[in-house]
Enzyme design. Structure first.
Site, PDB file in Angstrom:
ATOM      1  N   LYS A 127      -9.437   0.710   1.324  1.00 17.29           N
ATOM      2  CA  LYS A 127      -8.579   0.342   2.492  1.00 17.29           C
ATOM      3  C   LYS A 127      -7.655   1.303   2.941  1.00 17.29           C
ATOM      4  O   LYS A 127      -7.036   1.865   1.914  1.00 17.29           O
ATOM      5  CB  LYS A 127      -8.032  -0.893   1.943  1.00 17.29           C
ATOM      6  CG  LYS A 127      -7.699  -1.998   2.982  1.00 17.29           C
ATOM      7  CD  LYS A 127      -7.255  -3.383   2.299  1.00 17.29           C
ATOM      8  CE  LYS A 127      -6.885  -4.400   3.489  1.00 17.29           C
ATOM      9  NZ  LYS A 127      -6.422  -5.529   2.789  1.00 17.29           N
TER      10      LYS A 127
HETATM   11  O1  G3P Z   1      -4.693  -8.546   3.092  1.00 21.30           O
HETATM   12  C1  G3P Z   1      -4.166  -8.513   4.546  1.00 21.30           C
HETATM   13  C2  G3P Z   1      -3.904  -9.816   5.080  1.00 21.30           C
HETATM   14  O2  G3P Z   1      -4.922 -10.658   4.850  1.00 21.30           O
HETATM   15  C3  G3P Z   1      -2.417 -10.199   4.591  1.00 21.30           C
HETATM   16  O3  G3P Z   1      -2.426 -11.305   4.937  1.00 21.30           O
HETATM   17  O4  G3P Z   1      -0.925 -13.483   4.966  1.00 21.30           O
HETATM   18  O5  G3P Z   1       0.138 -11.326   4.059  1.00 21.30           O
HETATM   19  O6  G3P Z   1      -0.504 -11.793   6.558  1.00 21.30           O
HETATM   20  P1  G3P Z   1      -0.596 -12.106   5.073  1.00 21.30           P
END
Ligand code: G3P
Length: 217
Positions: A83
């Protein structure tokens, strides 16, 4: 639609993998920090639990170090997807790793033009963050619609991985738009199973069954 779980919690991943419905895992530096474990160990453990791609994120910000980190992470297991952030250095690294045959997930995508760049850089996955856009009053799912359309227009092979999902309605909307993958926190995956009428109906069936005095086995 593929289902990925967005966590570095091995116990959660093991439990969800047992359903047979889990296609992959995504992690990020915040999730690794939350696990309190050494990154290479936790990624290796996760890779042994699920056959599908397990995203492991680089933490360098310059191309040369990102490339080294990406190669290191990819060597942990054959199902690691590297990633990288959607920056100029990240996309340069995406191109280099993709040319070597490494699947790359480009993360922190917040615009359709960024997604177009990631596809041109050969990304296996683009991760638009819907929840974080919604949080600031922008239309996260509108971005997914735009990216799906653009990728279809040019037959890009990059898969749209809807990230930063906060609730089951995000999953429904992403599925209706034809997004390839949804990565969800464990609680959202578990919420997809549930409906109060399922619980109520099952309770009635079992009560009626008990009255018959029968047992199937
Ligand atoms: O892993 C990336 C993403 O899914 C992060 O989500 O909830 O931290 O905005 P969030």
């Amino acid at each position: 639609m593929k289902f990925f779980v967005d966590t570095a919690d091995v116990a959660e991943i093991r439990s969800l993998a047992a359903t047979g419905l889990l296609d992959g895992v995504t992690t990020n530096p915040s999730l690794i920090a939350k696990s309190g474990r050494k990154m290479s160990e936790v990624i290796a453990e996760i890779c042994a639990l699920v056959p599908g791609p397990v995203s492991a994120e680089v933490t360098a910000t310059d191309h040369e170090t990102m490339l080294k980190e990406g190669r290191y992470l990819r060597a942990i297991a054959p199902n690691v997807a590297v990633k990288v952030p959607l920056t100029e250095a990240g996309l340069r690294t995406c191109k280099a790793l993709s040319d070597e045959g490494t699947p790359v997930n480009v993360t922190l995508c917040f615009s359709a033009n960024q997604a177009l760049l990631a596809a041109k850089a050969g990304a296996a996955f683009i991760s638009p963050f819907v929840g974080r856009l919604d949080d600031i009053g922008q239309d996260g799912m509108g971005l997914i619609a735009d990216v799906v359309q653009i990728y279809r227009n040019y037959a890009f092979r990059t898969e749209v991985l809807v990230a930063s999902i906060r609730h089951p309605v995000h999953v429904l909307q992403a599925a209706k738009l034809g997004a390839h993958v949804a990565t969800m926190p464990p609680a959202v995956i578990r919420a997809l199973f549930r409906h109060p009428l399922t619980d109520k109906g099952l309770e009635a069936f079992l009560a009626d069954w008990a009255k018959t005095g029968q047992s199937i086995l």
